[in-house]
Design an enzyme around this catalytic site. Structure first.
Site, PDB file in Angstrom:
ATOM      1  NE  ARG A  99      -9.065  12.306  -5.016  1.00 45.17           N
ATOM      2  CZ  ARG A  99      -8.409  12.490  -6.200  1.00 45.17           C
ATOM      3  NH1 ARG A  99      -8.870  13.546  -7.026  1.00 45.17           N
ATOM      4  NH2 ARG A  99      -7.079  11.899  -6.642  1.00 45.17           N
TER       5      ARG A  99
ATOM      6  CB  SER B 117      -1.794   3.072  -3.831  1.00 47.10           C
ATOM      7  OG  SER B 117      -2.410   4.069  -3.285  1.00 47.10           O
ATOM      8  CB  ALA B 118      -7.250   3.585  -2.425  1.00 45.92           C
ATOM      9  CB  SER B 119      -3.580   7.507  -3.950  1.00 46.32           C
ATOM     10  OG  SER B 119      -3.254   8.743  -4.250  1.00 46.32           O
TER      11      SER B 119
ATOM     12  CE  LYS C 208      -5.790  -0.812  -1.275  1.00 45.14           C
ATOM     13  NZ  LYS C 208      -4.494  -0.100  -0.606  1.00 45.14           N
TER      14      LYS C 208
ATOM     15  CB  THR D 158       0.016  10.788   2.068  1.00 41.68           C
ATOM     16  OG1 THR D 158      -0.543   9.599   2.324  1.00 41.68           O
ATOM     17  CG2 THR D 158       1.318  11.017   0.978  1.00 41.68           C
TER      18      THR D 158
ATOM     19  CG  ASN E 226      -3.368  12.655  -6.203  1.00 39.71           C
ATOM     20  OD1 ASN E 226      -3.347  13.119  -7.203  1.00 39.71           O
ATOM     21  ND2 ASN E 226      -4.096  12.840  -5.044  1.00 39.71           N
TER      22      ASN E 226
ATOM     23  CD  GLU F 105      -4.065  -1.541   2.699  1.00 36.63           C
ATOM     24  OE1 GLU F 105      -4.031  -0.792   3.722  1.00 36.63           O
ATOM     25  OE2 GLU F 105      -4.090  -1.383   1.628  1.00 36.63           O
ATOM     26  CG  ASP F 106      -2.122   2.503   6.369  1.00 39.38           C
ATOM     27  OD1 ASP F 106      -2.288   2.258   5.482  1.00 39.38           O
ATOM     28  OD2 ASP F 106      -2.371   3.560   6.962  1.00 39.38           O
TER      29      ASP F 106
ATOM     30  CG  ASP G 204      -1.674   1.155   1.487  1.00 42.86           C
ATOM     31  OD1 ASP G 204      -2.087   1.658   0.355  1.00 42.86           O
ATOM     32  OD2 ASP G 204      -1.756   1.642   2.725  1.00 42.86           O
ATOM     33  CG  LEU G 205       1.823   5.577  -1.701  1.00 43.10           C
ATOM     34  CD1 LEU G 205       3.031   5.632  -2.155  1.00 43.10           C
ATOM     35  CD2 LEU G 205       1.214   6.607  -2.988  1.00 43.10           C
ATOM     36  CG  ASP G 206      -1.608   7.469   0.352  1.00 45.71           C
ATOM     37  OD1 ASP G 206      -0.755   8.342   0.290  1.00 45.71           O
ATOM     38  OD2 ASP G 206      -2.563   7.299  -0.233  1.00 45.71           O
TER      39      ASP G 206
ATOM     40  CE  LYS H 271      -4.110   6.620   9.298  1.00 48.12           C
ATOM     41  NZ  LYS H 271      -3.497   6.175  10.636  1.00 48.12           N
ATOM     42  N   GLY H 272      -7.334   4.479   3.564  1.00 48.91           N
ATOM     43  CA  GLY H 272      -7.521   3.305   2.932  1.00 48.91           C
ATOM     44  C   GLY H 272      -8.783   3.417   1.940  1.00 48.91           C
TER      45      GLY H 272
HETATM   46  C1  BG6 Z   1      -5.594   5.996   0.005  1.00 50.39           C
HETATM   47  C2  BG6 Z   1      -5.720   6.833   1.232  1.00 50.39           C
HETATM   48  O1  BG6 Z   1      -4.379   5.433   0.004  1.00 50.39           O
HETATM   49  O2  BG6 Z   1      -5.917   6.921  -1.020  1.00 50.39           O
HETATM   50  C3  BG6 Z   1      -6.992   7.648   1.556  1.00 50.39           C
HETATM   51  O3  BG6 Z   1      -5.595   6.149   2.540  1.00 50.39           O
HETATM   52  C4  BG6 Z   1      -7.240   8.196   0.292  1.00 50.39           C
HETATM   53  O4  BG6 Z   1      -6.807   8.364   2.645  1.00 50.39           O
HETATM   54  C5  BG6 Z   1      -7.295   7.465  -0.898  1.00 50.39           C
HETATM   55  O5  BG6 Z   1      -8.398   9.040   0.367  1.00 50.39           O
HETATM   56  C6  BG6 Z   1      -7.387   8.360  -2.088  1.00 50.39           C
HETATM   57  O6  BG6 Z   1      -6.525   9.076  -2.412  1.00 50.39           O
HETATM   58  P1  BG6 Z   1      -6.431  10.234  -3.609  1.00 50.39           P
HETATM   59  O7  BG6 Z   1      -4.867  10.592  -3.583  1.00 50.39           O
HETATM   60  O8  BG6 Z   1      -6.698   9.691  -4.901  1.00 50.39           O
HETATM   61  O9  BG6 Z   1      -7.338  11.340  -3.133  1.00 50.39           O
HETATM   62 MG    MG Z   2      -2.740   3.075   3.548  1.00 52.53          MG
END
Ligand code: BG6
Ligand code: MG
Length: 216
Positions: free
Chosen positions: A50, A115-117, A146, A18, A119, A170-171, A10-12, A46-47
């Protein structure tokens, strides 16, 4: 020696902290909506994707918005988040992570990002570790967030590995559930009571090492 296994990170909250930046940006959203949003509430995000994060905040404040209002808020939130992370560099990696990734590379143990992000690629670039990953799967690649296992199953596929041979780090509770639903091993980073389904829980990334992966 670890054989025929791959690691999915996982990233964040695992590679980089972050959550503090997401918190600042979500707190601003909440303030503008007149919703009280605490650090404890931030744990719920967390996880979580958005859009789901915004839904949780709206639920906390018992507010509802139109889709176009939500879209505008999500865009503004992300712009503020991007501004906050624009100065990010490898010094912000969590303890021991860079050394661990380097060790995995030296030992030819493949690893991916799950990662869910949306970014995630930008952050890996800022940390200067994009090329280290065999595969990168992020919020742009999935249709189900997730705890759905989709992100990790795509990562396993791109790694060319069976899910049972993948170990997820994972956190977030949603991420541990996603890993278990994918049929993978899961290492939780944080407090055991929040990560009950994990195979192993470590209080901090600094305790991660290749031996732990080997034993799973
Ligand atoms: C997850 C974070 O990795 O990514 C969440 O733990 C975040 O807090 C999610 O909402 C989405 O991230 P982003 O960067 O696409 O807004
Ligand atoms: Mg995480």
């Amino acid at each position: 020696m670890i054989n025929n296994k791959a690691i999915i990170f996982d990233l964040d909250g695992v590679i980089v902290d972050t959550a503090k930046y997401h918190f600042i940006a979500w707190q601003e959203v909440a303030r503008q909506l007149g919703i009280n949003f605490t650090k404890k509430d931030n744990e719920l995000l967390k996880g979580v994707s958005r859009i789901q994060s915004l839904e949780i905040i709206l639920k906390l404040g018992k507010k509802s918005l139109s889709q176009s209002q939500k879209d505008r808020i999500l865009e503004a939130k992300n712009q503020q988040y991007l501004a906050l992370i624009s100065q990010m560099n490898e010094d912000e990696m969590l303890p021991g992570i860079k050394e661990l990734l380097w060790d995995l590379k030296q030992k030819n143990i493949p690893f991916a990002l799950g990662s869910a992000s949306k970014n995630a690629r930008r952050i890996l670039e800022a940390l200067n570790i994009t090329d280290w990953f065999t595969a990168i799967v992020d919020g742009n690649d999935v249709s189900k967030a997730k705890p759905d296992p989709e992100v990790f199953l795509i990562a396993a596929k791109r790694l060319g590995m069976q899910p049972k041979n993948c170990i997820v780090v994972e956190d977030a509770q949603a991420g541990i559930l996603a890993a278990k639903r994918a049929g993978m091993k899961a290492i939780g980073i944080g407090q055991a009571e929040n990560l009950q389904q994990a195979d192993v829980v470590l209080p901090d990334t600094k305790y991660l090492n290749v031996d732990i992966f080997d034993k799973l």
